[in-house]
Design a protein around this motif. Structure first.
Motif, PDB file in Angstrom:
ATOM      1  N   PHE A 225       0.839  -1.200   0.000  1.00  0.00           N
ATOM      2  CA  PHE A 225       0.000   0.000   0.000  1.00  0.00           C
ATOM      3  C   PHE A 225       0.873   1.249   0.000  1.00  0.00           C
ATOM      4  O   PHE A 225       2.023   1.229   0.430  1.00  0.00           O
ATOM      5  N   THR A 226       0.305   2.339  -0.505  1.00  0.00           N
ATOM      6  CA  THR A 226       0.970   3.635  -0.468  1.00  0.00           C
ATOM      7  C   THR A 226       0.913   4.148   0.957  1.00  0.00           C
ATOM      8  O   THR A 226      -0.164   4.256   1.540  1.00  0.00           O
ATOM      9  N   ASP A 227       2.070   4.490   1.511  1.00  0.00           N
ATOM     10  CA  ASP A 227       2.176   4.858   2.918  1.00  0.00           C
ATOM     11  C   ASP A 227       2.512   6.344   3.057  1.00  0.00           C
ATOM     12  O   ASP A 227       3.104   6.954   2.157  1.00  0.00           O
ATOM     13  N   HIS A 228       2.149   6.921   4.187  1.00  0.00           N
ATOM     14  CA  HIS A 228       2.410   8.327   4.482  1.00  0.00           C
ATOM     15  C   HIS A 228       3.388   8.419   5.645  1.00  0.00           C
ATOM     16  O   HIS A 228       3.347   7.604   6.575  1.00  0.00           O
ATOM     17  N   ILE A 229       4.246   9.414   5.609  1.00  0.00           N
ATOM     18  CA  ILE A 229       5.316   9.552   6.588  1.00  0.00           C
ATOM     19  C   ILE A 229       4.801   9.630   8.022  1.00  0.00           C
ATOM     20  O   ILE A 229       5.464   9.190   8.959  1.00  0.00           O
ATOM     21  N   GLN A 230       3.585  10.178   8.204  1.00  0.00           N
ATOM     22  CA  GLN A 230       3.056  10.308   9.555  1.00  0.00           C
ATOM     23  C   GLN A 230       2.346   9.054  10.045  1.00  0.00           C
ATOM     24  O   GLN A 230       1.892   9.005  11.179  1.00  0.00           O
ATOM     25  N   LYS A 231       2.256   8.061   9.198  1.00  0.00           N
ATOM     26  CA  LYS A 231       1.569   6.836   9.586  1.00  0.00           C
ATOM     27  C   LYS A 231       2.516   5.690   9.919  1.00  0.00           C
ATOM     28  O   LYS A 231       2.246   4.881  10.795  1.00  0.00           O
ATOM     29  N   PHE A 232       3.628   5.624   9.174  1.00  0.00           N
ATOM     30  CA  PHE A 232       4.392   4.387   9.210  1.00  0.00           C
ATOM     31  C   PHE A 232       4.998   4.079  10.579  1.00  0.00           C
ATOM     32  O   PHE A 232       5.152   2.915  10.945  1.00  0.00           O
ATOM     33  N   GLY A 233       5.337   5.105  11.361  1.00  0.00           N
ATOM     34  CA  GLY A 233       5.907   4.861  12.676  1.00  0.00           C
ATOM     35  C   GLY A 233       4.958   4.078  13.567  1.00  0.00           C
ATOM     36  O   GLY A 233       5.355   3.119  14.235  1.00  0.00           O
TER      37      GLY A 233
END
Length: 445
Positions: free
Chosen positions: A88-96
């Motif tokens: 899936f396409t991930d966002h920098i504020q989510k992956f952590g």
């Protein structure tokens, strides 16, 4: 560009660690499932999928696209239900948060070379445990869009907008320009005697909302060009700095533009119905700060002759813009994990990124991919230098990332109402010190 998960969503996601241990539901076998949210990018990735399938006979990519508003809710639900996609396409504020919850697959064995991508993009996707959880996909920056007709009527030029500067004391040439572009119901401009700030016909700048915790397309270019940083370190900061005098003085100045009548009021903004681009297109605002992901939207708006200018130079002597970068992540329980790794490796390759760049929709993460995008925009008659120069001209510009910390959803839930209070109710930014204390308490400070 996109708001972070609500706190309730984050709490629900924590259930995922005890669910879906049997592997994600889906085709499996020779199919790799892939989710993304941007409909504009769908054709480009469909083309990449054809190239991938040609190089990998027997493997098929099934792409699912859904709107931003639904994307994260459905992804969260899929982790809990065991129906998550392979990739899936991930966002920098989510992956952590996803990495902490053990729902992402480490990508250390993909051979991702940080130097193959625009500076900083690959490094941002390494977790606190040292593992990589995202393969660089694309990037974006922020610039000033403007209505050419309104700028010309004001006796200004694009060249003038390209050289603006600001400071928190008197706003500099930026505030003077925004004031001059503002027109009240009687035709008086914001810098003219008798201007009626309570009856404005055209605002100098559209509103993008309160900016919440990151201010990406609102106050972030100003606080950064004043020398402020979100946290005590670039990645995985342990302490937020919303209590900074520099930050608070800039926020007071920025939202003070609304009090003066130059910036559209808080009530004018609606994410879905009346975002900044709609205000500019309707002639209700002369300019707007917005992201590169909106280039095609602005330039594709019928009847709108639009231009772009870089963010203004700040007290540090440099311009500043947030540089965000998306990535592709593999889920821990991917049904076709080996196929998923091959697909992500291909997505991160120069071959795929040059193909995506050729569509002129987004700036891919590799330099060649970026060059392909610039050329594609050029063929459409669109000058994107306001977005690319901050990346190539580090002498005069500063780029910075979204704050990357633990408890991003908690930070959002606390900062959102606090920033709205400053904007909508003219609350002093000094009150953010208390909010900052609450945030740092959550972070263990």
């Amino acid at each position: 560009m996109r708001t972070i998960l609500a706190l309730a969503g984050a709490m629900a996601l924590s259930l995922a660690t005890g669910c879906a241990q049997g592997g994600a539901a889906g085709p499996g076998g020779n199919t790799v499932t892939y989710w993304l949210w941007d409909a504009n990018q769908l054709p480009a990735y469909q083309a990449c999928a054809k190239g991938f399938e040609k190089q990998n006979p027997g493997l098929n990519v099934k792409i699912t696209q859904m709107g931003w508003a639904d994307y994260w809710t459905k992804l969260t639900a899929s982790f809990i239900a065991g129906t998550e996609p392979d990739v899936f396409t991930d966002h920098i504020q989510k992956f952590g948060q996803f990495a902490d919850l053990n729902v992402l697959e480490p990508l250390d064995d993909l051979g991702i070379d940080d130097s193959a991508y625009q500076t900083g993009l690959a490094a941002n996707w390494k977790g606190q445990d040292g593992h990589r959880y995202g393969a660089p996909k694309d990037w974006d920056t922020v610039a000033l869009f403007y209505n050419q007709k309104l700028v010309t009527e004001a006796g200004l030029s694009g060249e003038q907008l390209n050289t603006l500067s600001w400071n928190p004391e008197d706003g500099g040439t930026f505030e003077k320009t925004i004031a001059h572009l503002t027109v009240d119901k009687n035709g008086r401009r914001g810098d003219e005697k008798g201007f009626d700030k309570n009856n404005v016909k055209v605002y100098g700048m559209a509103t993008g909302g309160a900016g919440d915790a990151d201010g990406q397309t609102t106050w972030s270019p100003f606080v950064a060009s004043a020398g402020w940083h979100y946290t005590d370190q670039a990645r995985w900061g342990t302490k937020y700095q919303y209590d900074s005098k520099t930050f608070q003085s800039v926020v007071d100045w920025y939202f003070g533009l609304a009090k003066k009548g130059y910036l559209a009021p808080f009530t004018d903004y609606t994410d879905g119905a009346n975002p900044a681009n709609a205000q500019v297109a309707a002639g209700k605002a002369a300019t707007s700060l917005d992201g590169a992901w909106m280039i095609s939207t602005y330039y594709g708006t019928k009847g709108l002759d639009v231009g772009t200018a870089p963010t203004p130079t700040g007290p540090t002597g440099k311009r500043a813009t947030m540089m965000n970068g998306l990535a592709d992540s593999i889920t821990k329980n991917a049904r076709n994990k080996e196929g998923a790794k091959k697909w992500v490796r291909y997505l991160a390759s120069n071959e795929c990124q040059k193909a995506v760049g050729g569509y002129g929709i987004v700036f891919p993460a590799t330099p060649d991919g970026t060059d392909a995008a610039v050329a594609a925009y050029g063929k459409k008659g669109i000058d994107v230098s306001a977005f690319t120069e901050p990346v190539t001209d580090r002498m005069n510009s500063t780029t910075f990332s979204f704050p990357i910390t633990d408890y991003a959803a908690d930070v959002y839930s606390l900062m959102r109402p606090a920033m709205q209070d400053v904007y909508a109710n003219e609350a002093p930014a000094s009150g953010l010190t208390r909010t900052n204390d609450q945030i740092n308490l959550i972070l263990g400070q």
